[in-house]
Scaffold this active site. Structure first.
Site, mmCIF file in Angstrom:
data_model
loop_
_atom_site.group_PDB
_atom_site.id
_atom_site.type_symbol
_atom_site.label_atom_id
_atom_site.label_comp_id
_atom_site.label_asym_id
_atom_site.label_seq_id
_atom_site.Cartn_x
_atom_site.Cartn_y
_atom_site.Cartn_z
ATOM 1 N N GLU A 135 -8.845 8.738 6.592
ATOM 2 C CA GLU A 135 -9.302 7.250 6.124
ATOM 3 C C GLU A 135 -10.297 6.841 4.804
ATOM 4 O OE1 GLU A 135 -7.820 4.108 7.274
ATOM 5 O OE2 GLU A 135 -6.024 5.659 8.095
ATOM 6 N N GLU A 186 0.785 -1.138 0.080
ATOM 7 C CA GLU A 186 0.060 0.041 -0.039
ATOM 8 C C GLU A 186 0.836 1.202 0.006
ATOM 9 O OE1 GLU A 186 -2.555 0.419 3.359
ATOM 10 O OE2 GLU A 186 -3.614 -1.610 3.124
ATOM 11 N N LYS A 238 -14.955 3.425 6.206
ATOM 12 C CA LYS A 238 -13.914 3.257 7.001
ATOM 13 C C LYS A 238 -13.951 4.023 8.089
ATOM 14 C CE LYS A 238 -9.950 1.827 5.581
ATOM 15 N NZ LYS A 238 -8.632 1.816 5.201
ATOM 16 N N GLU A 275 -13.859 5.214 0.531
ATOM 17 C CA GLU A 275 -14.457 4.306 1.205
ATOM 18 C C GLU A 275 -15.162 5.007 2.388
ATOM 19 O OE1 GLU A 275 -12.309 0.473 1.476
ATOM 20 O OE2 GLU A 275 -10.885 1.401 0.321
#
Ligand code: NAG
Ligand code: NAG
Ligand code: NAG
Ligand code: NAG
Ligand code: NAG
Ligand code: NAG
Ligand code: NAG
Ligand code: NAG
Length: 460
Positions: free
Chosen positions: A328, A263, A322, A319
């Protein structure tokens, strides 16, 4: 004789197909309730020119959608199964049988990551089960005839107890001998990779006065860092962080084990109490990291010049489910509706992007008051529980919204929830409380107070 040998070797390499490329893939996280279908997602992955994708599970719908494509896939054994798999070959076999065999080989599964950032959890049984679970999975793959899948696991930078200067790179003492040494031996023996999650964003955001932002987003022409032990000169924070892992492995006797960046990325948005999370920095970082990693011939890092460094950018989507701070939920290359947050091409072939990026507005810390209120689009049926939870914490958190209180508005759950969130956060932020409530809450700098009702705030 020697020459012939070499010739034969190079022939062998050229007929064995495309050479191993550093062109980054993308992490396909699914923690959103508004994301496109697997089939649409596969098309979006193609539209980003990604040839590799990493999943956080072995979702059968996604693996089916990837069937017959030329996208290579990394799947993951969930953290919850690791302890049990480490003890049972038959459980390991079963997992491979039901999650890999139905899709392999027509879905090009190539990497199987056993758990996500396991060594960042305090649970010592979990940590000591990791390598045994990796061995079990490897054995199951072999016995079930799956030849092309490499086994690994992802590590966060907190596995290092020292990372600066890079030559001081060293694994944490609680895992160094017990977990890392056998893991490196396993990865080296199986010719796999050390999969690492590397975020210059967090390293910079933790210490923005001492780390140069341009150094973190690959835009620095004049900031360099020289390692006093090796004399290697660094031009960006990413290389510096990768080489800390190189030296940590070297310290344990594995100087040549390959690294895979599982990542990396930069948030395109965040909260008022966070810094540098914006489209300008995210686009700059991700475009530059793609350019570096996809370069042909490969660039490598100062400790490993010219070496291919494969990677997955985090992440495909913003997203919304999250947890944790707002950053995040904003690492995506794409909005949930499938449009790009900023122009990005993972092939590395686009060198000029025509769009002009919005000027970064939060490269310095915001100073002033912040409130925590109900987020736009929050699921109202879930607000009740979040409201009760917030009110049950702290001292007199919700007194003003009770009947007769200055903030009481009959039938206005949303307003009451906003009050409760602000009141909770004002009390708990200093001890780590977040303004998140499972995505139901968001920060605002617009005072939501009304009439005699004053909302508690956090002052930065
Ligand atoms: C692990 O095994 C134990 C004992 O058999 C079982 O109770 C538990 O549910 C298993 N855990 C998972 C996540 O499957
Ligand atoms: C994948 O595609 C192949 C060839 O089209 C087909 O035979 C197979 O059933 C598909 N597999 C799955 C899991 O859909
Ligand atoms: C790691 O693997 C390489 C290549 O297979 C081998 O030459 C080397 O001896 C191994 N290193 C260790 C410490 O086992
Ligand atoms: C690097 O260059 C930039 C832009 O020219 C300048 O603002 C900055 O102060 C320089 N930094 C150092 C450490 O020289
Ligand atoms: C680093 O540079 C210094 C000063 O030039 C030199 O004394 C030292 O030997 C060099 N170290 C290495 C590892 O090259
Ligand atoms: C997609 O979503 C983004 C973010 O919400 C929005 O700005 C954009 O207008 C949307 N685009 C389309 C085509 O719906
Ligand atoms: C809202 O939350 C409820 C309860 O968790 C759930 O049943 C419902 O599907 C959610 N609605 C939407 C639109 O997500
Ligand atoms: C609640 O009040 C007690 C006693 O005054 C204090 O010790 C505690 O820190 C308060 N809790 C919070 C969350 O502020």
């Amino acid at each position: 004789m020697r020459l012939l040998h070499l010739l034969a070797l190079s022939l062998l390499i050229s007929v064995s197909g495309a050479k191993f490329s550093g062109r980054p893939g993308v992490n396909y996280g699914q923690l959103g309730n508004n994301l496109p279908s697997p089939a649409d997602s596969v098309n979006l992955i193609k539209s980003l020119n990604a040839k590799r994708v990493k999943l956080y599970d072995a979702n059968p719908k996604i693996l089916t959608a990837l069937n017959g494509t030329d996208i290579t896939v990394s799947v993951m054994v969930p953290n919850e199964l690791i302890v049990n798999i480490s003890k049972s070959e038959s459980l390991s076999d079963d997992w491979i049988r039901s999650n890999i065999l139905p899709f392999y080989p027509t879905t090009k599964i190539r990497y199987l990551l056993v758990g996500n950032e396991i060594l960042s959890f305090p649970d010592s049984e979990l940590k000591s089960s990791l390598v045994p679970a990796m061995r079990k999975i490897q054995r199951s793959l072999k016995s079930l005839g799956v030849k092309k899948v490499k086994v690994g696991t992802t590590l966060a930078v907190d596995v290092l107890q020292s990372s600066f200067p890079p030559s001081s790179g060293e694994f944490r003492s609680d895992i160094s001998g017990l977990v890392m040494k056998p893991m490196l031996q396993f990865l080296n023996r199986t010719k796999s990779f050390l999969f690492v999650d590397v975020y210059p964003y967090f390293a910079w955001a933790q210490d923005p006065t001492h780390v140069d932002l341009d150094y973190a987003i690959f835009e620095s022409s004049n900031v360099t860092v020289t390692d006093p032990v090796t004399n290697l000169t660094y031009h960006n924070l990413f290389d510096q962080m990768i080489d800390a892992f190189v030296f940590a492995m070297k310290r344990l006797g594995y100087p040549d084990l390959r690294i895979w960046v599982a990542e990396t990325g930069w948030p395109n948005n965040g909260d008022y109490d966070q810094i540098g999370a914006n489209i300008y920095n995210a686009a700059t970082y991700n475009r530059n990291v793609v350019k570096k990693l996809a370069a042909d011939p490969p660039v490598g890092t100062p400790a490993r010049p010219g070496k291919v460094l494969p990677a997955f950018v985090f992440a495909l989507y913003n997203e919304n489910q999250k947890t944790g701070p707002g950053t995040e939920r904003h690492f995506g290359l794409l909005h949930p509706n499938g449009t790009q947050v900023y122009g990005i091409d993972l092939s590395g072939k686009t060198t000029e992007y025509k769009e002009s990026l919005p000027a970064p507005e939060n490269n310095e810390f915001y100073k002033g008051k912040i409130w925590c209120v109900v987020a736009k689009g929050a699921n109202w049926t879930q607000l009740g529980d979040a409201l009760s939870y917030a009110c049950s914490q702290g001292n007199n958190t919700c007194d003003p919204i009770q009947r007769g209180g200055p903030c009481h508005k009959p039938d206005l759950t949303v307003l009451h929830a906003s009050y409760a969130f602000s009141s909770y956060w004002a009390q708990f932020r200093k001890t780590g409380g977040t303004c998140s409530f499972n995505g139901l809450a968001t920060q605002t700098i617009k005072d939501p107070s009304y009439g005699r009702c004053e909302f508690p705030s956090v002052t930065l």
